[in-house]
Design a protein around this motif. Structure first.
Motif, PDB file in Angstrom:
ATOM      1  N   CYS A  33      39.992  33.723  51.243  1.00  0.00           N
ATOM      2  CA  CYS A  33      38.936  34.594  50.714  1.00  0.00           C
ATOM      3  C   CYS A  33      38.285  33.970  49.483  1.00  0.00           C
ATOM      4  N   ALA A  34      39.084  33.327  48.643  1.00  0.00           N
ATOM      5  CA  ALA A  34      38.557  32.737  47.416  1.00  0.00           C
ATOM      6  C   ALA A  34      37.597  31.585  47.690  1.00  0.00           C
ATOM      7  N   ALA A  37      34.147  32.661  47.260  1.00  0.00           N
ATOM      8  CA  ALA A  37      33.706  32.889  45.882  1.00  0.00           C
ATOM      9  C   ALA A  37      33.188  31.620  45.229  1.00  0.00           C
ATOM     10  N   PHE A  86      40.791  33.893  40.462  1.00  0.00           N
ATOM     11  CA  PHE A  86      41.627  33.492  41.592  1.00  0.00           C
ATOM     12  C   PHE A  86      43.098  33.721  41.313  1.00  0.00           C
ATOM     13  N   THR A 108      36.501  39.472  46.076  1.00  0.00           N
ATOM     14  CA  THR A 108      35.884  38.145  46.184  1.00  0.00           C
ATOM     15  C   THR A 108      34.370  38.274  46.317  1.00  0.00           C
TER      16      THR A 108
END
Length: 161
Positions: A33-34, A37, A86, A108
């Protein structure tokens, strides 16, 4: 505004987090998911490079123009905030129950959108950047407080386990 956005997205967006029974699976999910970002940061690096190439400076190590400095400052601040965001999301993913893991991609997305809002407002005027910064910083602060509460109050026996 951030809690309202997160709550609305949590209730109305039609997706659920996959079943993640182990801590390692949750950390891999958070890592994946990060990656989304980083989009505003990479976009900022591209725009910063293009604006530096297109600026009218003849000396590569000379003083930067304001439009180049805006993008460079945005990228630098975004990288610092992303690292903090994070690590807090990774810790948060280890303490959340399965039904609340949907918050990881929502947080995110909030980070990415709020960094883009900060960038646009920072480029328009320095006085408007507080809104975008607070949309990034206040969820980070809430995650940090929840993580500390979870570590020291809810599960102090598993602090380092």
């Amino acid at each position: 505004l951030c809690p309202c956005l997160i709550y609305g997205a949590y209730v109305f967006l039609p997706f659920d987090a996959p079943l993640l029974p182990t801590v390692s699976a949750r950390l891999v999910y958070t890592l994946r998911c990060a990656a989304f970002a980083t989009f505003p940061i990479v976009l900022g690096m591209i725009v910063s490079g293009i604006s530096h190439l297109c600026s009218s400076t003849l000396e590569p190590f000379g003083e930067l123009h304001q439009e180049v400095e805006i993008h460079r400052t945005y990228v630098s601040q975004s990288v610092h905030l992303f690292i903090l965001y994070f690590f807090n999301m990774a810790v948060l993913a280890t303490y959340l129950p399965q039904e609340l893991l949907k918050l990881i991609p929502l947080l995110t997305g909030l980070f990415a959108v709020s960094r883009l809002i900060f960038w646009m407002s920072y480029a328009i005027s320095h006085s408007f950047r507080a809104f975008g910064f607070s949309m990034t910083f206040l969820p980070l602060l809430a995650m940090l407080l929840w993580n500390l509460y979870s570590m020291f109050v809810l599960e102090p026996e598993n602090l380092l386990a």
